[in-house]
Design a protein around this motif. Sequence first.
Motif, PDB file in Angstrom:
ATOM      1  N   SER A  58       0.716  -0.884  -0.465  1.00  0.00           N
ATOM      2  CA  SER A  58       0.217   0.024   0.082  1.00  0.00           C
ATOM      3  C   SER A  58       0.715   0.895   0.568  1.00  0.00           C
ATOM      4  O   SER A  58       0.646   2.370  -0.312  1.00  0.00           O
ATOM      5  N   ASP A  59       1.736   1.188   0.434  1.00  0.00           N
ATOM      6  CA  ASP A  59       3.299   1.908   0.600  1.00  0.00           C
ATOM      7  C   ASP A  59       2.888   2.708  -1.373  1.00  0.00           C
ATOM      8  O   ASP A  59       3.123   3.527  -1.474  1.00  0.00           O
ATOM      9  N   PHE A  85      -0.112   3.943  -2.254  1.00  0.00           N
ATOM     10  CA  PHE A  85      -0.656   5.704  -1.731  1.00  0.00           C
ATOM     11  C   PHE A  85       0.869   6.371  -2.961  1.00  0.00           C
ATOM     12  O   PHE A  85       0.071   7.225  -3.035  1.00  0.00           O
ATOM     13  N   SER A 135      -0.225   9.379  -4.852  1.00  0.00           N
ATOM     14  CA  SER A 135      -0.200  10.782  -4.170  1.00  0.00           C
ATOM     15  C   SER A 135       0.723  11.882  -4.087  1.00  0.00           C
ATOM     16  O   SER A 135       0.930  12.435  -4.036  1.00  0.00           O
ATOM     17  N   PHE A 144       3.255  10.543  -2.281  1.00  0.00           N
ATOM     18  CA  PHE A 144       3.880  10.720  -0.820  1.00  0.00           C
ATOM     19  C   PHE A 144       4.724   9.707  -0.647  1.00  0.00           C
ATOM     20  O   PHE A 144       4.161   8.671  -0.714  1.00  0.00           O
ATOM     21  N   PRO A 200       6.797   6.946   2.214  1.00  0.00           N
ATOM     22  CA  PRO A 200       6.233   6.736   3.731  1.00  0.00           C
ATOM     23  C   PRO A 200       6.709   7.373   4.184  1.00  0.00           C
ATOM     24  O   PRO A 200       6.191   7.395   5.563  1.00  0.00           O
ATOM     25  N   GLY A 238       6.438  10.237   5.063  1.00  0.00           N
ATOM     26  CA  GLY A 238       5.976  11.791   4.117  1.00  0.00           C
ATOM     27  C   GLY A 238       6.287  12.134   3.193  1.00  0.00           C
ATOM     28  O   GLY A 238       5.570  13.812   3.509  1.00  0.00           O
ATOM     29  N   ASP A 239       7.445  12.489   3.053  1.00  0.00           N
ATOM     30  CA  ASP A 239       8.235  13.421   2.031  1.00  0.00           C
ATOM     31  C   ASP A 239       7.875  12.888   0.713  1.00  0.00           C
ATOM     32  O   ASP A 239       7.132  12.377   0.497  1.00  0.00           O
ATOM     33  N   PHE A 240       8.240  13.769  -0.145  1.00  0.00           N
ATOM     34  CA  PHE A 240       7.475  14.060  -1.832  1.00  0.00           C
ATOM     35  C   PHE A 240       8.041  13.503  -2.309  1.00  0.00           C
ATOM     36  O   PHE A 240       9.255  13.868  -2.406  1.00  0.00           O
ATOM     37  N   ALA A 241       7.832  12.619  -3.639  1.00  0.00           N
ATOM     38  CA  ALA A 241       8.039  12.791  -5.063  1.00  0.00           C
ATOM     39  C   ALA A 241       9.375  13.730  -5.368  1.00  0.00           C
ATOM     40  O   ALA A 241       8.904  15.030  -5.480  1.00  0.00           O
ATOM     41  N   THR A 286       7.380  13.860 -10.427  1.00  0.00           N
ATOM     42  CA  THR A 286       6.386  14.564  -9.757  1.00  0.00           C
ATOM     43  C   THR A 286       5.558  14.619 -11.265  1.00  0.00           C
ATOM     44  O   THR A 286       4.321  14.248 -10.713  1.00  0.00           O
ATOM     45  N   GLU A 346       1.433  12.996 -11.326  1.00  0.00           N
ATOM     46  CA  GLU A 346       0.614  13.998 -12.059  1.00  0.00           C
ATOM     47  C   GLU A 346       0.316  13.879 -13.282  1.00  0.00           C
ATOM     48  O   GLU A 346      -0.963  13.208 -13.057  1.00  0.00           O
ATOM     49  N   GLY A 391       6.273  16.872   7.104  1.00  0.00           N
ATOM     50  CA  GLY A 391       5.985  15.229   6.458  1.00  0.00           C
ATOM     51  C   GLY A 391       5.549  14.450   7.480  1.00  0.00           C
ATOM     52  O   GLY A 391       4.421  13.063   7.325  1.00  0.00           O
ATOM     53  N   GLY A 392       5.714  14.635   8.865  1.00  0.00           N
ATOM     54  CA  GLY A 392       5.150  13.664  10.052  1.00  0.00           C
ATOM     55  C   GLY A 392       3.420  13.025  10.158  1.00  0.00           C
ATOM     56  O   GLY A 392       2.926  12.136   9.563  1.00  0.00           O
ATOM     57  N   ILE A 424       1.560  14.650   6.925  1.00  0.00           N
ATOM     58  CA  ILE A 424       1.717  13.832   6.452  1.00  0.00           C
ATOM     59  C   ILE A 424       1.337  12.273   6.377  1.00  0.00           C
ATOM     60  O   ILE A 424       0.622  11.053   5.868  1.00  0.00           O
ATOM     61  N   GLY A 425       2.745  11.915   6.716  1.00  0.00           N
ATOM     62  CA  GLY A 425       2.014  10.281   6.922  1.00  0.00           C
ATOM     63  C   GLY A 425       1.444   9.398   7.986  1.00  0.00           C
ATOM     64  O   GLY A 425       0.792   8.493   7.596  1.00  0.00           O
ATOM     65  N   LYS A 457      -5.024   5.106   3.838  1.00  0.00           N
ATOM     66  CA  LYS A 457      -4.403   3.771   3.322  1.00  0.00           C
ATOM     67  C   LYS A 457      -5.341   2.464   4.433  1.00  0.00           C
ATOM     68  O   LYS A 457      -5.775   1.608   3.822  1.00  0.00           O
ATOM     69  N   CYS A 513       3.314  20.075  -2.520  1.00  0.00           N
ATOM     70  CA  CYS A 513       4.803  19.871  -2.231  1.00  0.00           C
ATOM     71  C   CYS A 513       6.069  19.793  -3.664  1.00  0.00           C
ATOM     72  O   CYS A 513       6.788  19.985  -2.949  1.00  0.00           O
ATOM     73  N   HIS A 571       9.037  21.190  -4.049  1.00  0.00           N
ATOM     74  CA  HIS A 571      10.611  19.475  -4.464  1.00  0.00           C
ATOM     75  C   HIS A 571      10.841  20.130  -5.792  1.00  0.00           C
ATOM     76  O   HIS A 571      12.424  20.101  -6.086  1.00  0.00           O
ATOM     77  N   LYS A 572      10.073  19.771  -7.020  1.00  0.00           N
ATOM     78  CA  LYS A 572      10.813  19.525  -7.497  1.00  0.00           C
ATOM     79  C   LYS A 572      11.949  20.900  -8.787  1.00  0.00           C
ATOM     80  O   LYS A 572      13.219  20.930  -9.110  1.00  0.00           O
ATOM     81  N   ARG A 624      14.738  21.372  -4.897  1.00  0.00           N
ATOM     82  CA  ARG A 624      15.082  20.654  -4.043  1.00  0.00           C
ATOM     83  C   ARG A 624      16.064  19.346  -4.963  1.00  0.00           C
ATOM     84  O   ARG A 624      15.594  19.097  -5.856  1.00  0.00           O
TER      85      ARG A 624
END
Lengths: 293, 153
Positions: free
Chosen positions: A242-243, A246, A250, A252, A254, A256-259, A264, A268, B41-42, B44-45, B52, B141, B145-146, B149
């Motif tokens: 599911s990670d 998900f 989305s 995101f 696992p 909580g950071d973003f791609a 990206t 999208e 991030g926390g 969001i997690g 999920k 985000c 970031h794109k 970062r």
Amino acid sequence: MLLSIVLAGVAALNGNGLRAQTGTPAAASVEPSLERGAYIFRAAGCLACHTDAKNKGAPLAGGRAFETPYGTFYSPNITPDKDQGIGAWSEDDFLRALREGIAPDGSHYYPAFPYTSYTGMSERDMRDLKAYIFSRAPAATPSRPHELKFPFKYRILMWPWKLLFFDEGRRVEDPSKDSRWNRGAYLTEHLGHCGECHTPRNFLGAVKRDRVLGGNPSGPDGRKVPNITPHPESGIGGWSQSDVTFFLESGFLPDGDFAGGAMTDVIEESTSHLSDEDRQAIAIYLFSLPPVE
Amino acid sequence: MKRLSTAICLGALIAATAPALAADEPANVIKYRQNVMKAIGGNIGAIAAVVKGEVSFTDDVAAHARGIHEMSKLITHVFPKGTDNAMAADTRALPAIWEDMGKFEAAAKALEAASANMVTVAEAGDPSAFGAALGEVGKACGGCHKPFRAEKN
């Protein structure tokens, strides 16, 4: 020199047993479906590469630059414009481009165009995709020629390159695996062409088959692309299924950071539009891969 | 008169403090800002675990959304000059941030707006709209970031 190296290697040519040989016949038995075509268009990620979003280019009118060690590639206009796009192409022309990497004038494409992946697509998917692309708005933007270094600017070199590195043909399902795995393999290896960025390439620009999806130190625009095999440390071995789904939906991770980077765009424009079943199929396939360190 | 001089003293005090703030050690600012990002991030997690279906803390989602929204307001001022990856260690902040501050600030504002919307949706308790709201936060985000970062090493 390069040519002789390449030709010397032809003797070592090794085919992939999972491919069906094709002469690209167009069996027009079913009317193409625009709805299916739209979905395939998303899954194949055509839009992001064939649109110069940075300079506000028209959708699919090409011109997006790809900096590579071989020089700069510019994606061509694939709108149905008759003069500047592919509007004058027949269905056979379109199928040959995707299946064989050959332009209507007979010249060979560079593998910056991932026909090396699309070759495995089913004929129905190709026909539906063509119908969908031809339903988009034409744009009269001329395609910009690539700016490649010696000797890569010689397109004829692509012929021996293909003999060495290109397995042509539609993917045949592996009967020892279930339908979800087979669907995942099709989406990952062919439509989604994930390996084009996530698998490292050798000095001739061919993907390294012993490190499939094992991460690429020099991806698009020289940026690092991560390992997506189930290796516990260097890959996604610590992720749950599911990670993965998900993330594809989305963006995101696992933690909580973003791609980052080009992913990206992939999220999208492509994977967020797939069905849950297809995202699950991709995850199933990824976790079945041999882990690459 | 007394009141005026107090005001002047207070003004001088603020003036003396402000440059001191700007002169915080880059390494400390980077750590601070990473904690701000980790807080986002926390949250969001945590939201992801609910979405999920791994945990059933559905009522907590609004609190996490508010946390993200509060942190999003801090982003623009935790990037003082001299804290990019060309000038400082242990950061992935690209110099592009300071080359196009307008674009960077717009990208940060996009997260503020998207997270505010996620708070509204979460408080209204409409699960069908929440996925789209979370998707917009994700886009925000990625939108920052794109371009701004660097990849992980």
